[in-house]
Design a protein around this motif. Structure first.
Motif, PDB file in Angstrom:
ATOM      1  N   ASN A 275       0.615  -1.298  -0.036  1.00 13.50           N
ATOM      2  CA  ASN A 275      -0.066   0.016   0.020  1.00 13.50           C
ATOM      3  C   ASN A 275       0.888   1.189   0.059  1.00 13.50           C
ATOM      4  O   ASN A 275       0.434   2.413  -0.689  1.00 13.50           O
ATOM      5  N   MET A 276       1.979   1.219   1.089  1.00 15.02           N
ATOM      6  CA  MET A 276       2.973   2.331   0.951  1.00 15.02           C
ATOM      7  C   MET A 276       3.412   2.699  -0.446  1.00 15.02           C
ATOM      8  O   MET A 276       3.470   3.931  -0.971  1.00 15.02           O
ATOM      9  N   ILE A 277       3.823   1.521  -1.213  1.00 19.80           N
ATOM     10  CA  ILE A 277       4.561   1.661  -2.620  1.00 19.80           C
ATOM     11  C   ILE A 277       3.448   2.178  -3.576  1.00 19.80           C
ATOM     12  O   ILE A 277       3.680   3.084  -4.373  1.00 19.80           O
ATOM     13  N   SER A 278       2.288   1.799  -3.488  1.00 22.76           N
ATOM     14  CA  SER A 278       1.056   2.053  -4.432  1.00 22.76           C
ATOM     15  C   SER A 278       0.914   3.745  -3.996  1.00 22.76           C
ATOM     16  O   SER A 278       0.526   4.535  -5.138  1.00 22.76           O
ATOM     17  N   ILE A 279       0.705   3.984  -2.910  1.00 17.03           N
ATOM     18  CA  ILE A 279       0.301   5.601  -2.505  1.00 17.03           C
ATOM     19  C   ILE A 279       1.446   6.508  -2.954  1.00 17.03           C
ATOM     20  O   ILE A 279       1.148   7.369  -3.531  1.00 17.03           O
ATOM     21  N   HIS A 280       2.567   5.945  -2.649  1.00 13.42           N
ATOM     22  CA  HIS A 280       3.802   6.799  -3.285  1.00 13.42           C
ATOM     23  C   HIS A 280       3.720   6.852  -4.794  1.00 13.42           C
ATOM     24  O   HIS A 280       3.683   7.968  -5.354  1.00 13.42           O
ATOM     25  N   ARG A 281       3.448   5.909  -5.597  1.00  7.48           N
ATOM     26  CA  ARG A 281       3.403   6.175  -6.966  1.00  7.48           C
ATOM     27  C   ARG A 281       2.379   7.068  -7.267  1.00  7.48           C
ATOM     28  O   ARG A 281       2.376   7.596  -8.529  1.00  7.48           O
ATOM     29  N   ARG A 282       1.083   6.772  -6.738  1.00  7.43           N
ATOM     30  CA  ARG A 282      -0.158   7.732  -7.096  1.00  7.43           C
ATOM     31  C   ARG A 282       0.337   9.167  -6.714  1.00  7.43           C
ATOM     32  O   ARG A 282      -0.148  10.207  -7.584  1.00  7.43           O
ATOM     33  N   MET A 283       1.259   9.390  -5.704  1.00  9.99           N
ATOM     34  CA  MET A 283       1.547  10.797  -5.373  1.00  9.99           C
ATOM     35  C   MET A 283       2.357  11.395  -6.495  1.00  9.99           C
ATOM     36  O   MET A 283       2.226  12.717  -6.934  1.00  9.99           O
ATOM     37  N   VAL A 284       3.242  10.479  -6.952  1.00 12.59           N
ATOM     38  CA  VAL A 284       4.212  10.938  -8.097  1.00 12.59           C
ATOM     39  C   VAL A 284       3.431  11.484  -9.157  1.00 12.59           C
ATOM     40  O   VAL A 284       3.739  12.430  -9.682  1.00 12.59           O
ATOM     41  N   VAL A 285       2.527  10.451  -9.637  1.00 15.17           N
ATOM     42  CA  VAL A 285       1.427  10.842 -10.886  1.00 15.17           C
ATOM     43  C   VAL A 285       0.817  11.944 -10.752  1.00 15.17           C
ATOM     44  O   VAL A 285       0.822  13.035 -11.531  1.00 15.17           O
ATOM     45  N   ALA A 286       0.233  12.058  -9.523  1.00 15.11           N
ATOM     46  CA  ALA A 286      -0.515  13.325  -9.317  1.00 15.11           C
ATOM     47  C   ALA A 286       0.117  14.703  -9.132  1.00 15.11           C
ATOM     48  O   ALA A 286      -0.091  15.634  -9.780  1.00 15.11           O
ATOM     49  N   SER A 287       1.361  14.538  -8.696  1.00 12.62           N
ATOM     50  CA  SER A 287       2.227  15.646  -8.660  1.00 12.62           C
ATOM     51  C   SER A 287       2.768  16.067 -10.100  1.00 12.62           C
ATOM     52  O   SER A 287       2.731  17.350 -10.403  1.00 12.62           O
ATOM     53  N   ARG A 288       3.095  15.245 -10.911  1.00 13.69           N
ATOM     54  CA  ARG A 288       3.470  15.444 -12.086  1.00 13.69           C
ATOM     55  C   ARG A 288       2.516  16.261 -12.994  1.00 13.69           C
ATOM     56  O   ARG A 288       2.676  16.928 -13.728  1.00 13.69           O
ATOM     57  N   VAL A 289       1.100  15.486 -12.843  1.00 13.41           N
ATOM     58  CA  VAL A 289       0.038  16.014 -13.692  1.00 13.41           C
ATOM     59  C   VAL A 289      -0.071  17.705 -13.145  1.00 13.41           C
ATOM     60  O   VAL A 289      -0.453  18.297 -13.874  1.00 13.41           O
ATOM     61  N   LEU A 290      -0.037  17.830 -11.868  1.00  7.24           N
ATOM     62  CA  LEU A 290      -0.152  19.296 -11.300  1.00  7.24           C
ATOM     63  C   LEU A 290       0.825  20.040 -11.962  1.00  7.24           C
ATOM     64  O   LEU A 290       0.353  21.327 -12.251  1.00  7.24           O
ATOM     65  N   LEU A 291       1.990  19.537 -11.939  1.00 11.25           N
ATOM     66  CA  LEU A 291       3.076  20.424 -12.423  1.00 11.25           C
ATOM     67  C   LEU A 291       2.980  20.554 -13.917  1.00 11.25           C
ATOM     68  O   LEU A 291       3.864  21.462 -14.386  1.00 11.25           O
ATOM     69  N   LEU A 292       2.318  19.990 -14.643  1.00 14.43           N
ATOM     70  CA  LEU A 292       2.152  20.499 -15.992  1.00 14.43           C
ATOM     71  C   LEU A 292       1.668  21.714 -16.197  1.00 14.43           C
ATOM     72  O   LEU A 292       1.977  22.374 -17.186  1.00 14.43           O
ATOM     73  N   ALA A 293       0.855  22.111 -15.210  1.00 12.65           N
ATOM     74  CA  ALA A 293       0.343  23.633 -14.875  1.00 12.65           C
ATOM     75  C   ALA A 293       1.165  24.549 -14.124  1.00 12.65           C
ATOM     76  O   ALA A 293       0.894  25.345 -13.408  1.00 12.65           O
ATOM     77  N   SER A 294       2.372  24.061 -13.902  1.00 11.58           N
ATOM     78  CA  SER A 294       3.333  24.668 -12.983  1.00 11.58           C
ATOM     79  C   SER A 294       3.579  26.284 -13.197  1.00 11.58           C
ATOM     80  O   SER A 294       3.773  26.804 -12.163  1.00 11.58           O
ATOM     81  N   ARG A 295       3.149  26.742 -14.290  1.00  4.39           N
ATOM     82  CA  ARG A 295       3.245  28.157 -14.214  1.00  4.39           C
ATOM     83  C   ARG A 295       2.214  29.138 -13.479  1.00  4.39           C
ATOM     84  O   ARG A 295       2.225  30.215 -13.460  1.00  4.39           O
ATOM     85  N   TYR A 296       1.213  28.288 -13.051  1.00  2.00           N
ATOM     86  CA  TYR A 296       0.231  28.719 -12.320  1.00  2.00           C
ATOM     87  C   TYR A 296       0.420  28.478 -10.855  1.00  2.00           C
ATOM     88  O   TYR A 296       0.890  27.425 -10.477  1.00  2.00           O
ATOM     89  N   ARG A 297       0.579  29.574  -9.894  1.00  2.00           N
ATOM     90  CA  ARG A 297       1.181  29.489  -8.691  1.00  2.00           C
ATOM     91  C   ARG A 297       0.327  28.323  -7.716  1.00  2.00           C
ATOM     92  O   ARG A 297       1.147  27.508  -7.030  1.00  2.00           O
ATOM     93  N   THR A 298      -0.846  28.261  -7.874  1.00  2.00           N
ATOM     94  CA  THR A 298      -1.695  27.185  -7.344  1.00  2.00           C
ATOM     95  C   THR A 298      -1.190  25.930  -7.448  1.00  2.00           C
ATOM     96  O   THR A 298      -0.930  24.949  -6.640  1.00  2.00           O
ATOM     97  N   ALA A 299      -1.061  25.695  -9.097  1.00  2.00           N
ATOM     98  CA  ALA A 299      -0.764  24.196  -9.256  1.00  2.00           C
ATOM     99  C   ALA A 299       0.794  24.031  -8.794  1.00  2.00           C
ATOM    100  O   ALA A 299       1.240  22.899  -8.519  1.00  2.00           O
ATOM    101  N   TRP A 300       1.641  25.106  -8.846  1.00  2.77           N
ATOM    102  CA  TRP A 300       2.921  24.886  -8.346  1.00  2.77           C
ATOM    103  C   TRP A 300       3.122  24.375  -6.981  1.00  2.77           C
ATOM    104  O   TRP A 300       3.790  23.620  -6.691  1.00  2.77           O
ATOM    105  N   VAL A 301       2.319  25.279  -6.226  1.00  2.00           N
ATOM    106  CA  VAL A 301       2.386  24.983  -4.769  1.00  2.00           C
ATOM    107  C   VAL A 301       1.980  23.409  -4.351  1.00  2.00           C
ATOM    108  O   VAL A 301       2.486  22.727  -3.810  1.00  2.00           O
ATOM    109  N   ALA A 302       0.824  23.160  -5.266  1.00  2.00           N
ATOM    110  CA  ALA A 302       0.084  21.965  -4.755  1.00  2.00           C
ATOM    111  C   ALA A 302       1.161  20.604  -5.305  1.00  2.00           C
ATOM    112  O   ALA A 302       1.182  19.719  -4.563  1.00  2.00           O
TER     113      ALA A 302
END
Length: 449
Positions: free
Chosen positions: A45-72
């Motif tokens: 479960n820890m490994i699965s949670i980590h991988r989901r967090m990485v994917v979610a963070s990378r998706v958010l950072l596709l819009a990293s030029r926007y401050r809210t997406a960058w912080v999140a």
């Protein structure tokens, strides 16, 4: 240098040390006989949670030029890197999950998101550090060979700079550990062959290049390309909508002129490239920030567990002919716990239970909280300290030691007395005899640093 402070180990009789060793062995054997599905589910479960967090963070950072997406995105990526480094990578490579016989979640095959190669780290940490814990001149993690963290260490003028390179080490901790794994003393003394040095340097270079390309080239490029593509698609849709308007409407905007159309397309391309450039830079900054946060957190947890006032160091003479029970006592005295919430312990790799980890480095980290009361009971029975403190207290004492020992001299700080229970105060001592009468421990206080 002669030992400045007496270890509680000398107050135990050989019979007590043997009994203590059997008591600690019993805890280990009982836990390992009980390992099963709930432990397996935890790490998967820890490994699965980590991988989901990485994917979610990378998706958010596709819009990293926007401050809210960058912080999140940066926050999520930082947390993912901490989880992978502390609770997953460190513990898997310790062999804590080898009992599952899983070909992927295994110390022989796992590699982590860090500049250190798995092979070099397992040798310097699993073998050298956990075998020779806090033995002066043998445990290379005692100050990482660049810092004076114990007054027994001979002072050198270079230590005047350690308050400054201490901060640099915290910021670049993964790279400091990777360099430390090379063991420059062994190289200087000819204990490593040139072939081995070349092999380790090549491994470090390959791993370092992989880390740099992944975090500082590939993912920023991915974000930049995605931003440029999104901008281009959005502009094409807007242009298509305008072309679909009646001719009169288009005429009003002067879009019939081919030169104007070419100019508009060039401007759109320039805008798309600019969006990509900005997003590349903001994602690069996010990755730098996430690695910085992970490095500082790992540094703080490691230093708090090894170098606060409570811990003892040992001369080689003190541990000659060490028995299994003596080994347990040295691990107990050479480590310190950090008190915190369940979430704190997860993101610290359960190294808030550093005492239990040093007693049982191959035990699944989730079991440390369960066995802690039994470890405390043994400490109480044999009059031994149980080193523990709040995060701020431990970190503060470490930084004070680093500042003080940058200068010549210094003496050991007062040590905790025998553990008497969670709510009982333990008077500081230099290691008094086992005390089961309930009276205050005896023994002179050591001078404060």
């Amino acid at each position: 240098m002669a030992t400045m402070i007496e270890s509680p180990l000398v107050t135990l009789s050989p019979e007590q040390i043997e009994e203590l060793g059997k008591a600690f062995d019993a805890i280990h054997d009982e836990v390992f006989s009980d390992l099963g599905d709930r432990d397996r589910r935890y790490i998967t479960n820890m490994i699965s949670i980590h991988r989901r967090m990485v994917v979610a963070s990378r998706v958010l950072l596709l819009a990293s030029r926007y401050r809210t997406a960058w912080v999140a995105g940066t926050s999520l990526l930082s947390l993912a890197k901490i989880l992978e480094n502390m609770e997953i990578g460190h513990n898997v490579m310790h062999g804590q999950w080898d009992w599952m016989n899983d070909p992927q979640i295994n110390s022989s095959t796992w590699d982590w998101d860090s500049a250190s190669t798995a092979e070099a780290w397992k040798h310097s940490h699993n073998y050298v550090h956990h075998t020779y814990t806090n033995i002066r001149g043998q445990d290379r993690d005692l100050g990482y060979e660049i810092m004076r963290v114990d007054p027994h260490q001979k002072w050198h003028p270079v230590y005047l700079l350690q308050p400054f390179y201490n901060l640099l080490l915290a910021a670049l901790f993964e790279w400091g550990v990777a360099t430390h794994d090379l063991d420059f003393d062994a190289i200087k003394n000819g204990e490593k062959s040139s072939a081995q040095v070349k092999r380790e340097l090549k491994g470090m270079a390959v791993k370092g290049r992989t880390q740099i390309v992944k975090d500082y080239v590939a993912f920023p490029l991915l974000s930049g390309a995605a931003a440029a593509a999104a901008w281009t698609i959005r502009n094409a849709r807007a242009e298509g909508a305008e072309r679909s308007q009646p001719p009169v409407r288009r005429g009003l905007k002067a879009l019939r002129n081919r030169a104007q159309r070419r100019s508009a397309r060039a401007q759109a391309l320039t805008a798309a490239l600019e969006a990509g450039r900005v997003t590349f830079r903001t994602t690069l900054r996010a990755d730098l920030t996430a690695n910085l946060i992970r490095n500082v957190w790992a540094y703080a947890i490691i230093f708090c567990g090894h170098f606060p006032d409570q811990t003892y160091t040992f001369s080689p003479e003190e541990v000659q002919d060490e028995t299994r029970g003596g080994f347990y006592v040295r691990q107990l005295l050479g480590a310190a716990n950090i008190e915190g919430s369940p979430l704190f312990h997860v993101i610290s790799g359960n190294l808030g239970y550093q005492v239990e980890h040093h007693l049982y480095p191959d035990m699944p980290s989730t079991r440390y909280a369960e066995i802690a009361p039994r470890v405390k009971e043994i400490c109480k029975r044999y009059g031994l300290p149980y080193n523990s403190g709040r995060f701020g207290k431990q970190l503060g004492s470490v930084q004070r030691t680093i500042l003080r020992l940058a200068l010549p001299g210094g003496k050991p700080r007062p040590k905790p007395g025998p553990y008497r229970g969670h709510n009982a105060a333990t008077a500081p001592t230099n290691g008094s005899a086992p005390n089961t009468s309930g009276s205050e421990p005896t023994g002179p206080l050591q001078s404060a640093i």
